[in-house]
Design a protein around this motif. Structure first.
Motif, PDB file in Angstrom:
ATOM      1  N   TYR A 260      -2.382 -16.620 -34.892  1.00 27.67           N
ATOM      2  CA  TYR A 260      -3.235 -17.250 -33.882  1.00 27.67           C
ATOM      3  C   TYR A 260      -4.053 -18.401 -34.466  1.00 27.67           C
ATOM      4  CZ  TYR A 260      -2.223 -13.227 -30.907  1.00 27.67           C
ATOM      5  OH  TYR A 260      -1.591 -12.272 -30.139  1.00 27.67           O
ATOM      6  N   PHE A 261      -4.038 -18.544 -35.790  1.00 19.00           N
ATOM      7  CA  PHE A 261      -4.886 -19.541 -36.450  1.00 19.00           C
ATOM      8  C   PHE A 261      -4.060 -20.560 -37.219  1.00 19.00           C
ATOM      9  CE2 PHE A 261      -7.104 -15.279 -37.132  1.00 19.00           C
ATOM     10  CZ  PHE A 261      -7.697 -15.274 -35.871  1.00 19.00           C
ATOM     11  N   SER A 262      -2.827 -20.795 -36.812  1.00 16.96           N
ATOM     12  CA  SER A 262      -1.933 -21.667 -37.566  1.00 16.96           C
ATOM     13  C   SER A 262      -2.458 -23.094 -37.675  1.00 16.96           C
ATOM     14  CB  SER A 262      -0.540 -21.678 -36.923  1.00 16.96           C
ATOM     15  OG  SER A 262      -0.613 -22.113 -35.569  1.00 16.96           O
ATOM     16  N   ASP A 263      -3.306 -23.503 -36.727  1.00 17.18           N
ATOM     17  CA  ASP A 263      -3.869 -24.851 -36.772  1.00 17.18           C
ATOM     18  C   ASP A 263      -5.103 -24.934 -37.663  1.00 17.18           C
ATOM     19  OD1 ASP A 263      -5.280 -23.200 -34.991  1.00 17.18           O
ATOM     20  OD2 ASP A 263      -6.012 -24.910 -33.834  1.00 17.18           O
ATOM     21  N   LYS A 264      -5.546 -23.790 -38.182  1.00 18.64           N
ATOM     22  CA  LYS A 264      -6.771 -23.760 -38.987  1.00 18.64           C
ATOM     23  C   LYS A 264      -6.522 -23.333 -40.435  1.00 18.64           C
ATOM     24  CE  LYS A 264      -9.851 -22.756 -35.052  1.00 18.64           C
ATOM     25  NZ  LYS A 264      -8.845 -22.784 -33.973  1.00 18.64           N
ATOM     26  N   LEU A 265      -5.294 -22.918 -40.744  1.00 16.79           N
ATOM     27  CA  LEU A 265      -4.977 -22.423 -42.082  1.00 16.79           C
ATOM     28  C   LEU A 265      -3.832 -23.228 -42.682  1.00 16.79           C
ATOM     29  CD1 LEU A 265      -5.098 -18.600 -41.293  1.00 16.79           C
ATOM     30  CD2 LEU A 265      -6.761 -19.878 -42.680  1.00 16.79           C
ATOM     31  N   PRO A 266      -3.802 -23.374 -44.003  1.00 17.27           N
ATOM     32  CA  PRO A 266      -2.681 -24.091 -44.631  1.00 17.27           C
ATOM     33  C   PRO A 266      -1.402 -23.268 -44.566  1.00 17.27           C
ATOM     34  CG  PRO A 266      -4.138 -23.166 -46.297  1.00 17.27           C
ATOM     35  CD  PRO A 266      -4.829 -22.968 -44.981  1.00 17.27           C
ATOM     36  N   PRO A 267      -0.242 -23.899 -44.702  1.00 15.39           N
ATOM     37  CA  PRO A 267       1.020 -23.150 -44.708  1.00 15.39           C
ATOM     38  C   PRO A 267       1.033 -22.118 -45.828  1.00 15.39           C
ATOM     39  CG  PRO A 267       1.414 -25.511 -44.508  1.00 15.39           C
ATOM     40  CD  PRO A 267      -0.038 -25.352 -44.834  1.00 15.39           C
ATOM     41  N   SER A 268       1.683 -20.982 -45.564  1.00 17.64           N
ATOM     42  CA  SER A 268       1.776 -19.929 -46.569  1.00 17.64           C
ATOM     43  C   SER A 268       3.121 -19.232 -46.462  1.00 17.64           C
ATOM     44  CB  SER A 268       0.657 -18.899 -46.376  1.00 17.64           C
ATOM     45  OG  SER A 268       0.846 -17.787 -47.245  1.00 17.64           O
ATOM     46  N   ALA A 269       3.710 -18.932 -47.614  1.00 20.31           N
ATOM     47  CA  ALA A 269       4.953 -18.160 -47.635  1.00 20.31           C
ATOM     48  C   ALA A 269       4.664 -16.663 -47.668  1.00 20.31           C
ATOM     49  CB  ALA A 269       5.782 -18.548 -48.850  1.00 20.31           C
ATOM     50  N   GLY A 270       3.423 -16.312 -47.972  1.00 21.16           N
ATOM     51  CA  GLY A 270       3.068 -14.912 -48.139  1.00 21.16           C
ATOM     52  C   GLY A 270       2.401 -14.331 -46.908  1.00 21.16           C
ATOM     53  N   TRP A 271       3.120 -13.502 -46.180  1.00 22.02           N
ATOM     54  CA  TRP A 271       2.581 -12.861 -44.992  1.00 22.02           C
ATOM     55  C   TRP A 271       2.716 -11.348 -45.102  1.00 22.02           C
ATOM     56  CZ3 TRP A 271       0.723 -15.217 -40.328  1.00 22.02           C
ATOM     57  CH2 TRP A 271       0.691 -16.618 -40.375  1.00 22.02           C
ATOM     58  N   VAL A 272       1.823 -10.631 -44.425  1.00 20.95           N
ATOM     59  CA  VAL A 272       1.921  -9.179 -44.316  1.00 20.95           C
ATOM     60  C   VAL A 272       2.219  -8.833 -42.863  1.00 20.95           C
ATOM     61  CG1 VAL A 272       0.675  -6.985 -44.453  1.00 20.95           C
ATOM     62  CG2 VAL A 272       0.382  -8.708 -46.250  1.00 20.95           C
ATOM     63  N   ILE A 273       3.184  -7.958 -42.659  1.00 22.08           N
ATOM     64  CA  ILE A 273       3.527  -7.482 -41.328  1.00 22.08           C
ATOM     65  C   ILE A 273       3.167  -6.010 -41.225  1.00 22.08           C
ATOM     66  CG2 ILE A 273       5.390  -7.073 -39.667  1.00 22.08           C
ATOM     67  CD1 ILE A 273       6.917  -9.365 -40.980  1.00 22.08           C
ATOM     68  N   TRP A 274       2.342  -5.674 -40.244  1.00 23.17           N
ATOM     69  CA  TRP A 274       2.066  -4.270 -39.955  1.00 23.17           C
ATOM     70  C   TRP A 274       2.925  -3.861 -38.769  1.00 23.17           C
ATOM     71  CZ3 TRP A 274      -2.762  -2.452 -36.843  1.00 23.17           C
ATOM     72  CH2 TRP A 274      -2.672  -1.075 -36.600  1.00 23.17           C
ATOM     73  N   ASP A 275       3.976  -3.096 -39.038  1.00 22.21           N
ATOM     74  CA  ASP A 275       4.855  -2.561 -38.009  1.00 22.21           C
ATOM     75  C   ASP A 275       4.208  -1.292 -37.448  1.00 22.21           C
ATOM     76  OD1 ASP A 275       6.825  -1.406 -36.451  1.00 22.21           O
ATOM     77  OD2 ASP A 275       8.356  -1.383 -38.024  1.00 22.21           O
ATOM     78  N   LYS A 276       3.838  -1.308 -36.180  1.00 22.17           N
ATOM     79  CA  LYS A 276       3.114  -0.194 -35.579  1.00 22.17           C
ATOM     80  C   LYS A 276       4.026   0.942 -35.121  1.00 22.17           C
ATOM     81  CE  LYS A 276      -0.698  -3.108 -33.959  1.00 22.17           C
ATOM     82  NZ  LYS A 276      -1.530  -3.471 -32.795  1.00 22.17           N
ATOM     83  N   VAL A 277       5.313   0.781 -35.259  1.00 27.28           N
ATOM     84  CA  VAL A 277       6.281   1.829 -34.905  1.00 27.28           C
ATOM     85  C   VAL A 277       5.912   2.419 -33.542  1.00 27.28           C
ATOM     86  CG1 VAL A 277       7.593   3.798 -35.820  1.00 27.28           C
ATOM     87  CG2 VAL A 277       6.256   2.375 -37.381  1.00 27.28           C
ATOM     88  N   ASN A 278       5.706   1.552 -32.565  1.00 31.86           N
ATOM     89  CA  ASN A 278       5.176   2.021 -31.281  1.00 31.86           C
ATOM     90  C   ASN A 278       6.224   2.185 -30.193  1.00 31.86           C
ATOM     91  OD1 ASN A 278       5.680  -0.624 -30.608  1.00 31.86           O
ATOM     92  ND2 ASN A 278       3.536  -1.232 -30.419  1.00 31.86           N
ATOM     93  N   GLY A 279       7.515   2.125 -30.576  1.00 31.78           N
ATOM     94  CA  GLY A 279       8.574   2.452 -29.634  1.00 31.78           C
ATOM     95  C   GLY A 279       8.544   1.608 -28.381  1.00 31.78           C
ATOM     96  N   LEU A 280       8.432   2.290 -27.229  1.00 33.27           N
ATOM     97  CA  LEU A 280       8.479   1.608 -25.939  1.00 33.27           C
ATOM     98  C   LEU A 280       7.097   1.254 -25.401  1.00 33.27           C
ATOM     99  CD1 LEU A 280      11.275   3.755 -24.239  1.00 33.27           C
ATOM    100  CD2 LEU A 280      11.508   1.559 -25.414  1.00 33.27           C
ATOM    101  N   SER A 281       6.089   1.270 -26.260  1.00 28.29           N
ATOM    102  CA  SER A 281       4.740   0.917 -25.829  1.00 28.29           C
ATOM    103  C   SER A 281       4.709  -0.523 -25.322  1.00 28.29           C
ATOM    104  CB  SER A 281       3.759   1.061 -26.997  1.00 28.29           C
ATOM    105  OG  SER A 281       2.503   0.475 -26.692  1.00 28.29           O
ATOM    106  N   ASP A 282       3.764  -0.806 -24.398  1.00 23.96           N
ATOM    107  CA  ASP A 282       3.623  -2.170 -23.905  1.00 23.96           C
ATOM    108  C   ASP A 282       2.774  -3.027 -24.845  1.00 23.96           C
ATOM    109  OD1 ASP A 282       1.172  -1.020 -23.453  1.00 23.96           O
ATOM    110  OD2 ASP A 282       0.965  -1.699 -21.382  1.00 23.96           O
TER     111      ASP A 282
END
Length: 239
Positions: free
Chosen positions: A91-113
């Motif tokens: 959500y802040f791509s216009d405020k932060l420099p480019p980065s190759a290092g990201w963390v993804i939190w997979d919530k394993v939430n199945g069919l949740s909306d």
């Protein structure tokens, strides 16, 4: 302003984040773990409850997630810390420099909306890292190693105290992967208090380890301090 009185190496302050960062010199903190507002209304106003009517957690309607932080916040954050992990980085791509290092939190939430995952921008030059931990209403992960497995005993589930709360398991994983026990850690909006709780168990004050966090909302602050005190109480000795 008021200040909690946890152990010496843990500071939990009822204070504005910019005022807090202004106290510190350049690069004082080794790392900042932050979860600022994304600007998508997940503040208890539109998101007053989660889950089914029978199990929903009610949150006090508020107004703090109307828009993302200004550029000045990100500039100051990068001034006072050597490294940063910023949740909601997409959500802040216009405020932060480019980065190759990201963390993804997979919530394993199945069919949740709800969103399948959350993304964190990092200042590290690294490959993408994925943390899997179920987090969908009453369905929570069993452990860091078995985050994809639902905790069978609901009594062991973490209590939901904040509309954008991140689980203790996520912070424990972050400390173990990105910190050392002698690090100085900053959190500019601790919300549920989970970052402070895991800092208590990971950081070593004898080596210089230190956590400094703040939250400007009085309700969140008081709830976080109460949970911190409960979670860090020593277990009674069995005689």
């Amino acid at each position: 302003m008021s200040t909690a009185k946890p152990p010496q190496h843990i500071q939990m302050l009822h204070l504005d984040r910019m005022a807090l960062m202004a106290r510190y010199p350049d690069k004082y903190f080794n790392i900042a773990f932050v979860d600022p507002e994304y600007g998508i209304g997940e503040d208890g106003k539109s998101n007053h409850s989660r889950g089914s009517l029978a199990t929903a957690t009610k949150f006090t309607p508020k107004q703090w997630d109307r828009e993302p932080p200004p550029q000045a916040y990100f500039d100051e954050l990068q001034r006072v810390s050597k490294h940063q992990i910023i949740w909601g980085g997409n959500y802040f791509s216009d405020k932060l420099p480019p980065s190759a290092g990201w963390v993804i939190w997979d919530k394993v939430n199945g069919l949740s909306d709800q969103a399948d995952c959350e993304l964190a921008w990092t200042s590290f030059d690294m490959g993408i890292r994925i943390f899997r931990f179920m987090w969908a209403g009453m369905r929570q992960g069993k452990s860091i190693r078995e985050g994809h497995v639902m905790q069978g005993n609901k009594k062991l589930n973490e209590k939901r105290r904040h509309p954008t709360q991140k689980p203790r398991a996520l912070y424990k994983w972050m400390y173990e992967r990105f910190c050392k026990p002698n690090f100085k850690v900053l959190d500019t909006g601790f919300g549920s208090g989970n970052s402070a709780i895991e800092a208590f168990f990971f950081l070593n004050p004898e080596l210089g380890g230190e956590y400094v966090g703040c939250d400007i909302d009085e309700e969140y602050f008081n709830n976080a301090v109460a949970e911190f005190e409960s979670a860090t109480q020593p277990l009674p000795l069995l005689v």
